[in-house]
Design a protein around this motif. Structure first.
Motif, PDB file in Angstrom:
ATOM      1  N   LEU A  57      -7.476  59.573  37.007  1.00 48.78           N
ATOM      2  CA  LEU A  57      -8.774  60.197  36.747  1.00 48.78           C
ATOM      3  C   LEU A  57      -8.720  61.709  36.948  1.00 48.78           C
ATOM      4  O   LEU A  57      -9.407  62.451  36.248  1.00 48.78           O
ATOM      5  N   SER A  58      -7.885  62.179  37.850  1.00 46.07           N
ATOM      6  CA  SER A  58      -7.841  63.614  38.166  1.00 46.07           C
ATOM      7  C   SER A  58      -7.601  64.482  36.928  1.00 46.07           C
ATOM      8  O   SER A  58      -8.039  65.625  36.887  1.00 46.07           O
ATOM      9  N   ALA A  59      -6.949  63.939  35.909  1.00 46.07           N
ATOM     10  CA  ALA A  59      -6.678  64.705  34.686  1.00 46.07           C
ATOM     11  C   ALA A  59      -7.883  64.744  33.746  1.00 46.07           C
ATOM     12  O   ALA A  59      -7.864  65.469  32.757  1.00 46.07           O
ATOM     13  N   ASN A  60      -8.906  63.976  34.053  1.00 47.95           N
ATOM     14  CA  ASN A  60     -10.002  63.797  33.099  1.00 47.95           C
ATOM     15  C   ASN A  60     -11.382  63.860  33.761  1.00 47.95           C
ATOM     16  O   ASN A  60     -12.291  63.146  33.368  1.00 47.95           O
ATOM     17  N   LEU A  61     -11.513  64.703  34.771  1.00 50.32           N
ATOM     18  CA  LEU A  61     -12.795  64.806  35.489  1.00 50.32           C
ATOM     19  C   LEU A  61     -13.833  65.601  34.715  1.00 50.32           C
ATOM     20  O   LEU A  61     -13.513  66.576  34.039  1.00 50.32           O
ATOM     21  N   ASN A  62     -15.091  65.188  34.853  1.00 51.49           N
ATOM     22  CA  ASN A  62     -16.199  65.973  34.315  1.00 51.49           C
ATOM     23  C   ASN A  62     -16.868  66.733  35.470  1.00 51.49           C
ATOM     24  O   ASN A  62     -16.390  66.694  36.612  1.00 51.49           O
ATOM     25  N   ASP A  63     -17.980  67.382  35.185  1.00 52.24           N
ATOM     26  CA  ASP A  63     -18.677  68.172  36.197  1.00 52.24           C
ATOM     27  C   ASP A  63     -19.291  67.319  37.301  1.00 52.24           C
ATOM     28  O   ASP A  63     -19.631  67.824  38.361  1.00 52.24           O
ATOM     29  N   LYS A  64     -19.433  66.008  37.093  1.00 52.37           N
ATOM     30  CA  LYS A  64     -20.016  65.102  38.087  1.00 52.37           C
ATOM     31  C   LYS A  64     -18.950  64.420  38.947  1.00 52.37           C
ATOM     32  O   LYS A  64     -19.262  63.629  39.819  1.00 52.37           O
ATOM     33  N   GLY A  65     -17.668  64.687  38.646  1.00 48.10           N
ATOM     34  CA  GLY A  65     -16.586  64.063  39.398  1.00 48.10           C
ATOM     35  C   GLY A  65     -16.221  62.681  38.895  1.00 48.10           C
ATOM     36  O   GLY A  65     -15.506  61.943  39.568  1.00 48.10           O
ATOM     37  N   THR A  66     -16.702  62.321  37.703  1.00 47.67           N
ATOM     38  CA  THR A  66     -16.356  61.037  37.085  1.00 47.67           C
ATOM     39  C   THR A  66     -15.595  61.315  35.783  1.00 47.67           C
ATOM     40  O   THR A  66     -15.349  62.464  35.437  1.00 47.67           O
ATOM     41  N   GLY A  67     -15.265  60.268  35.068  1.00 51.15           N
ATOM     42  CA  GLY A  67     -14.500  60.424  33.834  1.00 51.15           C
ATOM     43  C   GLY A  67     -15.276  61.161  32.750  1.00 51.15           C
ATOM     44  O   GLY A  67     -16.447  60.868  32.501  1.00 51.15           O
ATOM     45  N   PHE A  68     -14.637  62.128  32.106  1.00 48.52           N
ATOM     46  CA  PHE A  68     -15.233  62.910  31.021  1.00 48.52           C
ATOM     47  C   PHE A  68     -15.234  62.073  29.744  1.00 48.52           C
ATOM     48  O   PHE A  68     -14.181  61.652  29.267  1.00 48.52           O
ATOM     49  N   GLY A  69     -16.410  61.813  29.194  1.00 46.43           N
ATOM     50  CA  GLY A  69     -16.553  60.940  28.032  1.00 46.43           C
ATOM     51  C   GLY A  69     -15.711  61.346  26.840  1.00 46.43           C
ATOM     52  O   GLY A  69     -15.117  60.503  26.172  1.00 46.43           O
TER      53      GLY A  69
END
Length: 171
Positions: A57-69
């Motif tokens: 997941l660390s490679a694909n985080l969004n601004d909320k700390g979850t997966g970037f859609g």
């Protein structure tokens, strides 16, 4: 450095269907598609007609700390392309593959490392593709992709992939 408009050299076919080296395929994929090293793919597994990826997941985080859609959508499209490419390689075929249609349905936030699973939409899909390739030299297949974080299904996706006719010219 890759140049626009210049195709990347294909990976040589394996000597037989059971000898595909997924680590070598992943290295080639990372050179052929510059985005790939940024996607967080930790491991690929090809089991029967199912392709599994483990991702960070660390490679694909969004601004909320979850997966970037957007990144998750790119991964589902790419795993489908890889499924078709690896399936073709197992048949001893080296043809170009393109995505024709893709869509996603986000079901839950991705809050940790996750896995993507890709398989044909129905049990007869690969046989139909094989028949189309034998008869026409091109074909189409519908694939499903599912993203799991632990046991939670977070994303369902589908895509139609087209195998283009071979461009090999006989001398």
């Amino acid at each position: 450095m890759r140049q626009t408009g210049i195709a990347h050299p294909p990976l040589p076919l394996p000597p037989n269907a059971q000898s595909e080296n997924l680590e070598a395929f992943h290295r080639w994929l990372s050179e052929a598609i510059p985005l790939v090293p940024s996607l967080g793919i930790k491991r690929m597994r090809w089991q029967g007609e199912v392709l599994n990826w483990d991702l960070a997941l660390s490679a694909n985080l969004n601004d909320k700390g979850t997966g970037f859609g957007g990144g998750l959508a790119a991964q589902t499209t790419l795993i489908g392309w890889c499924w078709v490419t690896l399936w073709l390689r197992a048949q001893g075929r080296q043809q170009d593959v393109v995505v024709a249609d893709a869509g996603q349905r986000f079901l839950a936030p991705v809050r940790g490392d996750y896995r993507l699973v890709c398989r044909p939409r129905d049990a007869a899909a690969s046989q139909r593709l094989d028949t189309m390739l034998a008869e026409k030299g091109r074909g189409r297949i519908a694939l499903l992709q599912e993203l799991y974080c632990g046991d939670t299904l977070c994303l369902q996706a589908q895509g139609d992939y087209v195998v283009l006719p071979s461009t090999t010219v006989e001398a």
